[in-house]
Design an enzyme around this catalytic site. Sequence first.
Site, mmCIF file in Angstrom:
data_model
loop_
_atom_site.group_PDB
_atom_site.id
_atom_site.type_symbol
_atom_site.label_atom_id
_atom_site.label_comp_id
_atom_site.label_asym_id
_atom_site.label_seq_id
_atom_site.Cartn_x
_atom_site.Cartn_y
_atom_site.Cartn_z
ATOM 1 C CG HIS A 50 6.624 20.858 -11.268
ATOM 2 N ND1 HIS A 50 6.449 19.552 -11.636
ATOM 3 C CD2 HIS A 50 5.374 21.371 -11.099
ATOM 4 C CE1 HIS A 50 5.144 19.286 -11.704
ATOM 5 N NE2 HIS A 50 4.470 20.377 -11.382
ATOM 6 C CG HIS A 62 1.256 17.209 -12.689
ATOM 7 N ND1 HIS A 62 1.009 17.747 -13.931
ATOM 8 C CD2 HIS A 62 1.605 18.232 -11.881
ATOM 9 C CE1 HIS A 62 1.206 19.056 -13.869
ATOM 10 N NE2 HIS A 62 1.567 19.374 -12.645
ATOM 11 C CE LYS A 92 4.114 24.083 -15.137
ATOM 12 N NZ LYS A 92 3.945 25.169 -14.143
#
Lengths: 333, 333
Positions: free
Chosen positions: B57, B219, B105
């Site tokens: 990321h 993802h 997260k």
Amino acid sequence: MKKLINGPEDVVREELQGIEEAHGDRVRVSYDPNYIVRKDAPVQNKAAIISGGGSGHEPMHGGFVGMGMLDAACPGEVFTSPTPDQILAATQAVSGGKGVLHIVKNYTGDILNFEMAADLARGEGIEVEAVVIDDDVAVKDSLYTAGRRGVGATVLAEKICGAAAEGGASLRQVADLCRKVNANGRSMGMALTSCTVPAAGKPTFELGEDEMEIGIGIHGEPGRERRQLATADEIVEMLAQPIVDDLPYGPGDKVLAFVNGMGGTPLIELYVAYHALYKYLHGRGITIERNLIGPYITSLEMAGCSITLLKLDDETRRLWDAPVNTPGLRWGV
Amino acid sequence: MKKLINGPEDVVREELQGIEEAHGDRVRVSYDPNYIVRKDAPVQNKAAIISGGGSGHEPMHGGFVGMGMLDAACPGEVFTSPTPDQILAATQAVSGGKGVLHIVKNYTGDILNFEMAADLARGEGIEVEAVVIDDDVAVKDSLYTAGRRGVGATVLAEKICGAAAEGGASLRQVADLCRKVNANGRSMGMALTSCTVPAAGKPTFELGEDEMEIGIGIHGEPGRERRQLATADEIVEMLAQPIVDDLPYGPGDKVLAFVNGMGGTPLIELYVAYHALYKYLHGRGITIERNLIGPYITSLEMAGCSITLLKLDDETRRLWDAPVNTPGLRWGV
């Protein structure tokens, strides 16, 4: 063609509107002809710097307009040279009495149109100097160029010359500095995939699933050779070796190392490539004193990277470190 | 699989080496367990902030370590939660006596491992608070999550909380602020293409040439629906409408608008999307006071974008504007 766009004919105008809406605190955008200027242009008694070229290489050049870098950028249509009237209008808009430098990447159309605009501006009493960037060691002549293409060193020249101009340098001094950056900078790029020009609607070239193009240009123009896919270490050596051999760079040299993403390659891979470059240069006694890692001179959504090395001295290092405040590069402010 | 990597098993380690070699002036990297800390860690008498999650990321989270943002980041393998021992080691490394905030997260593995690390750290006498980010309005539960996923608001929370901690706020104050950012932030994303996890070697999902996935996770986990490819204006409305309806955001609201690239989408398209978002919000009386445009929370080389809105007030606006000095976000220094 999978892109986040409306019509292919709307891309550049809507991009410019987005830039204006996002960065109106720093830049102004003019339409018909299209150009982006710093909000406080013309800055009186400062040598002004303009660059431009086809769109599709963002953030170059529009993202580099602002304090400490460019006074204006002239974006053409995607992969299409800006027109002389665009360049002339931008030159007039930034002229603050100390002359205007045109930083031009070596592509035939860009050269012709910048020359024509410079002649017209001189006819109006604006002093204009032009410096051509031709740092790409991959090929001697190419689809759009006589001589070497101008690529990554352009970004570095714009930053370094912008700092000098901000610091009060004369037009002649800024132009000489730009030639020095070009003389000390070398680049080469590669592609894992093609890109698709919106108006064309299909990939510029085809690459097999296990192929890559070494020495690619930023418009997808052919490079040195098409090869079997290789590891990051091998790819970085294929790019760094011709660069190091060309200038040449040698033991004791201090450089700025710029690992650039072509638009579709994510940062995680660029750091892997930077690590490979670090090892490669370290093994040859070359010290990286500054670096720039990310997508700064792109080729739409092409996957791949380019490497640029710039030999640093005290002057260029200091100017690189000087404050800059643009949408694409910002520090010190 | 076309990537600039050596072996799939080397990607994260080599990326970290690249980060260490490039940004050693600002960060230190520890290996086994892997974490990145600001060079001056632990900063005495400052609430410390840690985040982490799977790699892939970038620049989140490692690129956000530095003055004014994170004290440490814990990168797991690609799309894999960091382990409790990584998080514990990072917590110990940044603890400066004023406690440590974990920004997590909302993914099941992240939650479990951060909780375990927090318990272990508390056992050693380190005060730890945790705040879970769950700003993604696309789906209620997903492949890896109970409840909403944590996405773009994480970047904004890290910046805003980092500024507060730098300014002397207590752990409790920083944690409350983080909850406020999460409460006022909403996101949604979409994909034009899949990404390929290096260790898997093939795309996570398949999308037809004329298809896109609306509400995608970072993802590649499924979103709300697979649809026919649409224009940028239509796509932005498909993302912005559920965001605006959810909080809701309404006339008179002032927001930070974050148009994020998923990794394979170039900046030219993100500005087209920003223009579409600007028009959309303007039409609803919502004012964009700050913006962030670029690839900041990516999904490897996925093409697509996400939109995050954060309702601003005087406190969050001031903290957003405060100086930050990280590889991924930098201004004011």
